[in-house]
Design an enzyme around this catalytic site. Structure first.
Site, mmCIF file in Angstrom:
data_model
loop_
_atom_site.group_PDB
_atom_site.id
_atom_site.type_symbol
_atom_site.label_atom_id
_atom_site.label_comp_id
_atom_site.label_asym_id
_atom_site.label_seq_id
_atom_site.Cartn_x
_atom_site.Cartn_y
_atom_site.Cartn_z
ATOM 1 N N CYS A 11 0.834 -1.196 0.000
ATOM 2 C CA CYS A 11 0.000 0.000 0.000
ATOM 3 C C CYS A 11 0.873 1.251 0.000
ATOM 4 C CB CYS A 11 -0.940 0.015 1.208
ATOM 5 S SG CYS A 11 -0.076 0.278 2.769
ATOM 6 N N CYS A 14 3.413 1.657 2.737
ATOM 7 C CA CYS A 14 4.661 0.912 2.527
ATOM 8 C C CYS A 14 5.647 1.754 1.728
ATOM 9 C CB CYS A 14 4.384 -0.392 1.775
ATOM 10 S SG CYS A 14 3.327 -1.547 2.662
ATOM 11 N N ASP A 455 11.760 26.835 -32.137
ATOM 12 C CA ASP A 455 12.920 27.010 -32.999
ATOM 13 C C ASP A 455 12.427 26.933 -34.443
ATOM 14 O OD1 ASP A 455 15.702 27.052 -33.806
ATOM 15 O OD2 ASP A 455 15.459 24.925 -34.241
ATOM 16 N N ASP A 681 15.393 21.185 -31.909
ATOM 17 C CA ASP A 681 15.947 19.919 -32.398
ATOM 18 C C ASP A 681 17.476 19.888 -32.431
ATOM 19 O OD1 ASP A 681 16.209 21.753 -34.502
ATOM 20 O OD2 ASP A 681 16.224 20.148 -35.984
ATOM 21 N N ASP A 685 19.984 24.113 -29.240
ATOM 22 C CA ASP A 685 18.725 24.267 -28.511
ATOM 23 C C ASP A 685 18.772 23.623 -27.132
ATOM 24 O OD1 ASP A 685 17.431 25.560 -30.678
ATOM 25 O OD2 ASP A 685 17.044 23.626 -31.628
#
Length: 926
Positions: A11, A14, A455, A681, A685
């Site tokens: 649970c 725990c 970008d 990409d 960046d």
């Protein structure tokens, strides 16, 4: 972050205790425990043994997950994963037996203890010893003892609740098992006490005492509590298994074997785990690509839908990259392994989805804090409620019933499962659509995004220049393009590649160029036959006596303002009436006026641009519909950037930004109170992606960008960023619903079980109904999270090339990068302005005659029964492609269909016959 497997958790309490114990270890800076995946992530300098020891002292087990990147480790990891899988299957089987035995003995137990209800409701017969127990009470002892005997098997098969529950209780870290163990033990102890009191009453002929305790035997309550909890655990386990279905499907995609080509030319089939980097392997038609690699020989189409979600197969030839778990549709490929083991794209996707599922969203912190103290508080409430009722004179049986009801209705599981199940399902759905979300925190942050910074090159645009306009002044456009491409072919400039590629698309034959020369900062020149050709900037044209009219200068300026790069072409030749050299069907000179020997006309202007992706306009429009501000961040000059902004409808543009300044711009936006998502990409960046609240990397970008990002778009489609934001909103909404249900359930259920309504309305919760409600609460939370599997991405509208060229503005690459290489800086920066004649052809118009054949092609969709794997689709595709008139075939195993593009009409009977001969059944053709 080091990953560990944790055993023994049942649970949220725990997981909270494990997290608390490990966080106290010196050197641990961060710890996150997932109840859903039974895993733990730890950051810091603490040793593995110290962490495992801390978990064991808390009463649980732990083992470190192996990375498996080395060959020996991969084999050990595979063995360990197989052992864990078998262990999980054995545990599920054991739980089924527990459930079956519990239900099997609970039914007669309930029948005996509640016989009067069964008799009144269903008319079932009542055994004689039960009747005797209630008619004179002379057999009440047998009545109670029979219930005890039926309860024993239930106690035995569910002994784990007692072992774990009391163990954690005595260690000072009680959990859900502790609540169950205390409640069930109280009922059993009281039942045994009742049997002794019944025996005492019978021995002393006190029938009133016998009748009193014969009605208060709580063995059926203990049996029902344990059985219903087991039912709930079983349903919860099955439901939790569905939450990780996406990971399971990804793992199932992994090819088991690979065909490796040895140095002597022989083929050997080996397990995929044994493939090493640099090995040459073969991918036959219909088979899966075993590892990431580079195509050395062969041509084929590869279905990459399992990885990218893109249904259209991708053509592959020498020099192209292939990805593991993709399907080779037709044609054999010879490849060299580049990424193997856990470095393959599929393995990285699985790792990212697993880590995201095991991570926690900030919204879960409150639930975790409550879960950490939940069980001790509930035990305290149960004891307090029982004591208050006992003091008020309600009687011991009533008080004990209230205490047991409080214990068994309380559910920390619902709190613990509220967040992880939703995150697990959400990240799995994202992977299905090619959106990889790295963490729960990224999911929550994406929901709050109000500004998206984009970008330009490679994100909004294709990142590859292509021809957009051909303005011909010679009278023969095809010849102009052919000669221009021939002149540009020896050059390695990206703009040259665009012109050469365009000529190939038109199917033009390129003449041979001699005496080729590149003039730095100006352009290029060479001879075709006896004619000298030039390509370059205005200064280069003037030096070679090529004159420009004012209209031409205006046209060049217009193209530059549109974000395009105009390239100028000229040649030294006098034109008169007659044929113009070039293709056999060449054209005539449009003018009979002889030109001065010292002045030559401009032959053509060819505009090249880095075109906008067909998905960018749609994506930006969808973002704005969601009231998200869009900003373009680019290194281009302000004029070009502004042209792009207008063409796309972007609300703001930040131009002339150096690579190192992108992160500063993102930080300044955040300082203004904006929640920023950065989409990029490139390597440049990466700092901006890391600085943004949410970094989103385009899948075709660099590894550095992907490592810095929080979300990865596998298809390099900007519309998937919209999908990611929509998915995050759906997941966080689902988590809030789960948390509301968990808090609402406990805040209502516990007071009700404590008997708060009994004085006014006489309502008291039976412990059996409390146990049922406890089980139901966890199942409801998981079931609600599973609704996320119904999430659908928005339909993506396809756009034709003509729509692209008419409806959106292409643009140039970063201009500072183009000005040095071939002398086009004048045109790039827009200094040479001209207006072309109105009759000058645009690329859109010129392409119509080349596309007329394509536009007349027909398509048919065939629904096929019997296909079950990639081999089946490959056989059907091969059979269809053999038919005369079939231009292309696209297969879909998921839809059991074939989409056929036809050059000419083919009777349905011929298609049916081809598929039938291949061994499959045609259901429908339309």
């Amino acid at each position: 972050m080091e990953q560990y497997m944790v055993t023994g958790m049942s649970c949220a309490a725990c997981s909270a205790h494990v997290e608390k114990a490990v966080s106290k270890v010196p050197g641990v800076t961060s710890c996150s425990v997932s109840l859903l995946t039974n895993s733990m992530g730890v950051e810091g300098t603490a040793s593995v043994q110290e962490i495992i020891t801390a978990v064991e002292k808390a009463g649980y087990g732990a083992s470190k997950k192996e990375s498996g990147k080395k060959e020996g480790e991969r084999e050990a990891s595979a063995v360990k994963e197989d052992a864990l899988k078998k262990s999980a299957q054995a545990a599920e089987k054991a739980m089924k037996w527990r459930l079956a035995i519990s239900i099997g003995f609970l039914v007669p137990l309930m029948y005996i203890s509640m016989h009067h209800m069964f008799y009144e409701w269903f008319g079932l017969p009542v055994p004689s010893f039960i009747k005797a127990a209630f008619h004179g009470n002379e057999n009440a002892l047998a009545f109670g003892f029979s219930q005890f005997l039926l309860l024993l098997p239930i106690l035995y098969v569910n002994q784990r609740y007692f072992k774990v529950g009391f163990k954690t209780l005595f260690r000072g870290s009680p959990n859900m098992d502790s609540l169950i163990a205390i409640g069930a033990s109280a009922a059993v102890v009281y039942g045994c006490f009742a049997i002794f009191r019944i025996g005492y009453g019978l021995g002393h002929s006190d029938m009133a005492l016998v009748e009193q305790y014969a009605m208060d035997i709580y063995f059926e309550s203990a049996g029902t509590i344990l059985t219903l909890i087991t039912v709930g655990k079983y349903l919860e386990t099955k439901s939790k298994g569905k939450t990780s279905a996406a990971i399971t499907k990804l793992m199932d995609l992994s090819p088991k074997t690979a065909v490796v080509l040895r140095e002597d030319g022989s083929e050997e089939q080996i397990p995929t785990e044994e493939v090493k980097r640099g090995d040459v392997f073969l991918v036959k038609p219909g088979s899966l690509v075993p590892v990431d690699g580079l195509v050395l020989e062969g041509n084929s189409s590869v279905d990459e839908s399992a990885i990218t979600g893109e249904s259209i197969p991708v053509e592959k030839s020498a020099g192209d990259k292939v990805v593991s778990a993709t399907v080779n549709k037709a044609g054999a490929l010879k490849c060299r392994a580049e990424k193997v083991g856990e470095d393959t794209t599929l393995s990285q996707i699985i790792r990212l989805v697993e880590e995201a599922g095991a991570s926690k969203a900030p919204i879960a912190r409150l639930a975790d804090k409550i879960a950490g103290v939940f069980v001790p508080v509930v035990i305290g409430i149960a004891l307090l409620a029982a004591a208050i009722w006992l003091i008020s004179g309600a009687g011991f049986e009533f008080s004990m019933s209230v205490g047991i009801a409080v214990l068994v209705i309380s559910c920390p599981c619902a709190l613990g499962l509220a967040t992880p199940v939703a995150i697990m399902v959400g990240t799995g759905v994202g992977a299905k659509y090619g959106v990889l979300i790295k963490s729960g925190e990224a999911l929550q942050e994406a929901k709050n995004v109000d500004t998206v910074v984009l970008d330009k090159t490679g994100t909004i645009t294709e990142g590859k220049p292509r021809v957009t306009d051909v303005i011909d002044y010679s009278g023969n456009k095809e010849e102009t393009v052919a000669f221009a491409a021939a002149l540009e072919k020896p050059s390695e400039h990206p703009l040259s590649e665009a012109i050469v590629g365009y000529a190939k698309e038109l199917g033009l034959n390129l003449p041979e160029v001699t005496e080729f020369q590149a003039v730095f900062g100006k352009g290029i020149q060479g001879k075709i036959g006896d004619i000298q050709y030039f390509a370059g900037n205005r200064k280069f044209m003037e030096e070679n006596a090529v004159s420009l009219t004012p209209e031409q200068e205006q046209r060049i300026g217009q193209l530059s303002e549109e974000g395009k790069t105009p390239l100028l072409f000229g040649k030294k030749e006098r034109f008169g009436k007659g044929e113009v050299p070039g293709k056999p069907e060449g054209g005539s000179n449009p003018s009979d006026t002889p030109l001065s020997q010292s002045s030559y006309p401009l032959t053509a202007i060819i505009a090249v641009a880095d075109t906008i992706k067909d998905s960018s306009i749609e994506a930006i429009g969808q973002l704005q519909q969601m009231h998200i501000q869009t900003i373009m961040l680019t290194g281009d000059n302000r004029k070009t950037a502004e042209a792009v902004r207008k063409s796309l409808g972007i609300q703001e543009v930040i131009a002339e930004v150096l690579p190192g300044e992108k992160e500063e711009k993102i930080r300044s936006l955040k300082e203004k109170g904006r929640k920023v998502a950065m989409i990029g990409d490139g390597i440049n960046d990466a700092p901006a992606l890391a600085s943004a609240d949410v970094g989103i990397a385009i899948g075709a970008g660099t590894d550095v960008a992907m490592e810095s990002a929080d979300i990865i778009l596998m298809k390099s489609d900007l519309r998937d960023a919209v999908t990611a934001i929509r998915l995050s909103k759906a997941v966080i909404r689902n988590i809030k619903e789960n948390l509301f249900w968990a808090f609402f359930y406990n805040s209502i259920g516990i007071p009700l079980a404590a008997g708060i309504l009994y004085p006014m309305f006489g309502l008291k919760l039976n412990p059996m109904f409390g146990a049922a409600a406890m089980s139901l609460s966890s199942v409801c939370v998981v079931a609600n999270a599973l609704r996320l599997r119904n999430f659908k991405e928005r339909p993506k509208e396809g756009r034709t090339e003509n729509q692209m060229l008419n409806g959106q503005m292409p643009m140039s690459k970063t201009q500072s990068q183009q000005g040095h290489m071939k002398g086009y800086e004048g045109q790039i920066n827009g200094h040479e302005t001209m207006q072309a004649p109105k009759e000058a052809d645009n690329l859109n118009a010129s392409n119509n005659k080349y596309k007329s054949k394509e536009e007349t092609k027909m398509t048919k969709k065939v629904m096929i029964e019997g296909m079950s794997c990639g081999h089946c689709t490959a056989r059907v595709q091969k059979a269809l492609e053999a038919l005369d008139g079939v231009a292309a075939v696209t297969m879909s195993l998921e839809q059991k269909s074939a989409n056929i593009t036809l050059d000419k009409d083919i009777p349905n009977e011929a298609i049916t016959e081809a598929i039938t001969n291949a061994g499959y059944e045609v259901m429908e053709i339309h």
